[in-house]
Motif scaffolding. Structure first.
Motif, PDB file in Angstrom:
ATOM      1  N   PHE A   1      -7.137  -7.060  -0.747  1.00 26.50           N
ATOM      2  CA  PHE A   1      -6.072  -8.031  -0.498  1.00 26.50           C
ATOM      3  C   PHE A   1      -6.604  -9.254   0.244  1.00 26.50           C
ATOM      4  O   PHE A   1      -6.318 -10.400  -0.126  1.00 26.50           O
ATOM      5  CB  PHE A   1      -4.940  -7.379   0.300  1.00 26.50           C
ATOM      6  CG  PHE A   1      -3.798  -8.316   0.612  1.00 26.50           C
ATOM      7  CD1 PHE A   1      -3.116  -8.963  -0.410  1.00 26.50           C
ATOM      8  CD2 PHE A   1      -3.414  -8.542   1.921  1.00 26.50           C
ATOM      9  CE1 PHE A   1      -2.062  -9.827  -0.131  1.00 26.50           C
ATOM     10  CE2 PHE A   1      -2.358  -9.398   2.215  1.00 26.50           C
ATOM     11  CZ  PHE A   1      -1.685 -10.045   1.183  1.00 26.50           C
ATOM     12  N   SER A   2      -7.407  -9.028   1.274  1.00 26.58           N
ATOM     13  CA  SER A   2      -7.962 -10.136   2.058  1.00 26.58           C
ATOM     14  C   SER A   2      -8.831 -11.034   1.190  1.00 26.58           C
ATOM     15  O   SER A   2      -8.736 -12.268   1.252  1.00 26.58           O
ATOM     16  CB  SER A   2      -8.784  -9.602   3.231  1.00 26.58           C
ATOM     17  OG  SER A   2      -7.990  -8.826   4.102  1.00 26.58           O
ATOM     18  N   LEU A   3      -9.685 -10.422   0.373  1.00 24.93           N
ATOM     19  CA  LEU A   3     -10.607 -11.191  -0.470  1.00 24.93           C
ATOM     20  C   LEU A   3      -9.851 -11.911  -1.584  1.00 24.93           C
ATOM     21  O   LEU A   3     -10.134 -13.089  -1.881  1.00 24.93           O
ATOM     22  CB  LEU A   3     -11.664 -10.255  -1.061  1.00 24.93           C
ATOM     23  CG  LEU A   3     -12.785 -10.923  -1.862  1.00 24.93           C
ATOM     24  CD1 LEU A   3     -13.534 -11.942  -1.003  1.00 24.93           C
ATOM     25  CD2 LEU A   3     -13.745  -9.874  -2.408  1.00 24.93           C
TER      26      LEU A   3
ATOM     27  N   GLY B   1       2.048 -16.388  -1.682  1.00 24.74           N
ATOM     28  CA  GLY B   1       3.238 -15.614  -1.994  1.00 24.74           C
ATOM     29  C   GLY B   1       3.080 -14.783  -3.253  1.00 24.74           C
ATOM     30  O   GLY B   1       3.478 -13.605  -3.285  1.00 24.74           O
ATOM     31  N   VAL B   2       2.502 -15.377  -4.293  1.00 27.83           N
ATOM     32  CA  VAL B   2       2.313 -14.643  -5.549  1.00 27.83           C
ATOM     33  C   VAL B   2       1.342 -13.479  -5.353  1.00 27.83           C
ATOM     34  O   VAL B   2       1.603 -12.347  -5.789  1.00 27.83           O
ATOM     35  CB  VAL B   2       1.807 -15.585  -6.667  1.00 27.83           C
ATOM     36  CG1 VAL B   2       1.341 -14.779  -7.879  1.00 27.83           C
ATOM     37  CG2 VAL B   2       2.909 -16.562  -7.065  1.00 27.83           C
ATOM     38  N   VAL B   3       0.221 -13.737  -4.682  1.00 26.00           N
ATOM     39  CA  VAL B   3      -0.754 -12.659  -4.427  1.00 26.00           C
ATOM     40  C   VAL B   3      -0.108 -11.541  -3.621  1.00 26.00           C
ATOM     41  O   VAL B   3      -0.242 -10.346  -3.954  1.00 26.00           O
ATOM     42  CB  VAL B   3      -1.993 -13.201  -3.684  1.00 26.00           C
ATOM     43  CG1 VAL B   3      -2.879 -12.045  -3.205  1.00 26.00           C
ATOM     44  CG2 VAL B   3      -2.791 -14.128  -4.585  1.00 26.00           C
ATOM     45  N   THR B   4       0.610 -11.907  -2.579  1.00 28.37           N
ATOM     46  CA  THR B   4       1.264 -10.900  -1.733  1.00 28.37           C
ATOM     47  C   THR B   4       2.305 -10.120  -2.527  1.00 28.37           C
ATOM     48  O   THR B   4       2.397  -8.886  -2.412  1.00 28.37           O
ATOM     49  CB  THR B   4       1.929 -11.569  -0.519  1.00 28.37           C
ATOM     50  OG1 THR B   4       0.945 -12.306   0.205  1.00 28.37           O
ATOM     51  CG2 THR B   4       2.560 -10.527   0.403  1.00 28.37           C
ATOM     52  N   GLY B   5       3.102 -10.830  -3.348  1.00 24.64           N
ATOM     53  CA  GLY B   5       4.124 -10.154  -4.153  1.00 24.64           C
ATOM     54  C   GLY B   5       3.528  -9.156  -5.123  1.00 24.64           C
ATOM     55  O   GLY B   5       4.053  -8.043  -5.295  1.00 24.64           O
ATOM     56  N   VAL B   6       2.421  -9.517  -5.763  1.00 23.23           N
ATOM     57  CA  VAL B   6       1.749  -8.604  -6.698  1.00 23.23           C
ATOM     58  C   VAL B   6       1.236  -7.367  -5.968  1.00 23.23           C
ATOM     59  O   VAL B   6       1.399  -6.228  -6.440  1.00 23.23           O
ATOM     60  CB  VAL B   6       0.592  -9.327  -7.424  1.00 23.23           C
ATOM     61  CG1 VAL B   6      -0.263  -8.326  -8.207  1.00 23.23           C
ATOM     62  CG2 VAL B   6       1.137 -10.408  -8.349  1.00 23.23           C
ATOM     63  N   PHE B   7       0.634  -7.573  -4.808  1.00 29.67           N
ATOM     64  CA  PHE B   7       0.111  -6.431  -4.044  1.00 29.67           C
ATOM     65  C   PHE B   7       1.230  -5.546  -3.518  1.00 29.67           C
ATOM     66  O   PHE B   7       1.083  -4.315  -3.461  1.00 29.67           O
ATOM     67  CB  PHE B   7      -0.785  -6.931  -2.907  1.00 29.67           C
ATOM     68  CG  PHE B   7      -2.238  -7.077  -3.294  1.00 29.67           C
ATOM     69  CD1 PHE B   7      -3.176  -6.116  -2.931  1.00 29.67           C
ATOM     70  CD2 PHE B   7      -2.657  -8.167  -4.042  1.00 29.67           C
ATOM     71  CE1 PHE B   7      -4.505  -6.235  -3.307  1.00 29.67           C
ATOM     72  CE2 PHE B   7      -3.988  -8.301  -4.412  1.00 29.67           C
ATOM     73  CZ  PHE B   7      -4.916  -7.335  -4.060  1.00 29.67           C
TER      74      PHE B   7
ATOM     75  N   ILE C   1      -7.525  -7.952   6.685  1.00 27.55           N
ATOM     76  CA  ILE C   1      -8.548  -7.708   7.695  1.00 27.55           C
ATOM     77  C   ILE C   1      -8.564  -8.960   8.569  1.00 27.55           C
ATOM     78  O   ILE C   1      -9.015 -10.025   8.129  1.00 27.55           O
ATOM     79  CB  ILE C   1      -9.937  -7.491   7.066  1.00 27.55           C
ATOM     80  CG1 ILE C   1      -9.899  -6.338   6.069  1.00 27.55           C
ATOM     81  CG2 ILE C   1     -10.976  -7.215   8.154  1.00 27.55           C
ATOM     82  CD1 ILE C   1     -11.212  -6.136   5.333  1.00 27.55           C
ATOM     83  N   GLU C   2      -8.045  -8.840   9.753  1.00 25.12           N
ATOM     84  CA  GLU C   2      -7.883 -10.000  10.615  1.00 25.12           C
ATOM     85  C   GLU C   2      -8.654  -9.858  11.926  1.00 25.12           C
ATOM     86  O   GLU C   2      -8.776  -8.757  12.469  1.00 25.12           O
ATOM     87  CB  GLU C   2      -6.408 -10.254  10.933  1.00 25.12           C
ATOM     88  CG  GLU C   2      -5.574 -10.663   9.739  1.00 25.12           C
ATOM     89  CD  GLU C   2      -4.147 -10.977  10.126  1.00 25.12           C
ATOM     90  OE1 GLU C   2      -3.551 -11.898   9.543  1.00 25.12           O
ATOM     91  OE2 GLU C   2      -3.612 -10.295  11.031  1.00 25.12           O
ATOM     92  N   ILE C   3      -9.160 -10.973  12.398  1.00 22.64           N
ATOM     93  CA  ILE C   3      -9.737 -11.078  13.740  1.00 22.64           C
ATOM     94  C   ILE C   3      -9.089 -12.294  14.368  1.00 22.64           C
ATOM     95  O   ILE C   3      -8.997 -13.351  13.747  1.00 22.64           O
ATOM     96  CB  ILE C   3     -11.271 -11.239  13.691  1.00 22.64           C
ATOM     97  CG1 ILE C   3     -11.909 -10.038  13.011  1.00 22.64           C
ATOM     98  CG2 ILE C   3     -11.838 -11.427  15.113  1.00 22.64           C
ATOM     99  CD1 ILE C   3     -13.415 -10.155  12.825  1.00 22.64           C
ATOM    100  N   ILE C   4      -8.601 -12.142  15.586  1.00 24.60           N
ATOM    101  CA  ILE C   4      -7.804 -13.145  16.306  1.00 24.60           C
ATOM    102  C   ILE C   4      -6.695 -13.717  15.420  1.00 24.60           C
ATOM    103  O   ILE C   4      -6.369 -14.895  15.465  1.00 24.60           O
ATOM    104  CB  ILE C   4      -8.663 -14.284  16.924  1.00 24.60           C
ATOM    105  CG1 ILE C   4      -9.459 -15.053  15.849  1.00 24.60           C
ATOM    106  CG2 ILE C   4      -9.568 -13.737  17.990  1.00 24.60           C
ATOM    107  CD1 ILE C   4     -10.212 -16.270  16.421  1.00 24.60           C
TER     108      ILE C   4
END
Length: 292
Positions: free
Chosen positions: A108-110, A171-177, A188-191
């Motif tokens: 998802f991050s990539l 939004g589209v990427v998030t909706g698909v996932f 994968i988040e830092i700060i």
């Protein structure tokens, strides 16, 4: 404080977050140590008339963003919900795919990073190719010297378009996932920042708008956009090249890559106007007679 743009220096999602600036400063000092180019810290650059316009415009456009642009924009959450519900209506309910939590986070991050960069490339390219859009984008290119605040020398119309681009792509990427993985998705988040965006920011992103000509080498520059490559993009002779954000893959694929080594870059635009005041930056694009 938000209105004046001061919070940008403390917001991890902004290019001029203090840690990103500090990282770029260390890289610039390293470059200076090996090349002895004192010009990059000259007042002729940092207090040039064009730079002073950048500083004033930064405050003005920050106010416009808060009061005008942000209230008009779609949010990526709204787009994601619409997309996820649309997929379910079209294809029916599907059980979440049985991937590991780590695989989902990485993918998802990539994917979000790549799709966002790809959409940025094409909108940026259109801002150059379509005469009407170039009216607004040349506000950014009219800068005669470069500094990190030049990044925000962007007309409100362009700000709106790029904000809409991000809302749609994310939004589209998030909706698909969400459709395929449900509530298990995450970054994968830092700060608080996507790790791939963070790496880009810490690797001297602020030097793209500077006079520090750092290169990554011919091979790597086919995939990653170096600060120098974006400086070439601001040069009068190569302004319609190197449209990529973090990745130069798109420029390489679609024939807009430019990596020539030029000793002296002449920044700005060849055509009039020179955008010498804040009011001129804001209102001149609505006039006629624009050439590419």
């Amino acid at each position: 404080m938000d209105l004046l743009g001061i919070e940008y220096f403390f917001n991890t999602h902004q290019r001029v977050f203090w840690l990103y600036l500090l990282s770029s400063l260390f890289i610039a000092l390293g470059y200076l140590y090996f090349h002895r180019e004192k010009k990059i810290f000259s007042s002729d650059i940092w207090w040039h008339k064009s730079a002073r316009v950048d500083y004033g415009y930064f405050v003005v456009v920050s106010i416009i963003k808060v009061l005008v642009i942000i209230p008009l924009l779609l949010s990526s959450k709204e787009v994601a919900l619409f997309c996820a519900l649309g997929l379910e209506e079209l294809f029916g309910y599907t059980s979440a795919l049985d991937w590991s939590r780590e695989s989902i986070l990485i993918t998802f991050s990539l994917t979000l990073f790549i799709v966002s960069d790809f959409s940025r490339y094409w909108l940026h390219r259109l801002m150059h190719l379509v005469p009407f859009l170039w009216r607004f984008h040349r506000v950014h290119h009219s800068a005669e010297v470069l500094n990190p605040i030049t990044f925000y020398r962007v007309h409100p119309v362009e700000n709106f378009l790029f904000g809409l681009r991000y809302a749609l792509s994310a939004g589209v990427v998030t909706g698909v996932f969400i459709y395929f993985f449900g509530a298990r998705i995450g970054l994968i988040e830092i700060i608080g920042v996507n790790i791939f965006v963070l790496i880009f920011a810490l690797a001297g992103a602020n030097l793209r708008h500077s006079h520090v000509p750092i290169r990554f080498g011919d091979t790597l520059e086919k995939y990653l956009l170096s600060p120098y490559m974006h400086q070439l993009h601001h040069a009068k002779k190569s302004v319609h090249t190197n449209f990529g954000g973090a990745l130069s893959i798109w420029d390489n694929l679609f024939g807009t890559l430019h990596v020539s080594d030029v000793k002296e870059l002449d920044f700005g635009i060849n055509e009039a106007p020179k955008h010498s005041s804040i009011l001129h930056l804001l209102f001149e694009p609505f006039t006629k007679g624009v050439k590419i």
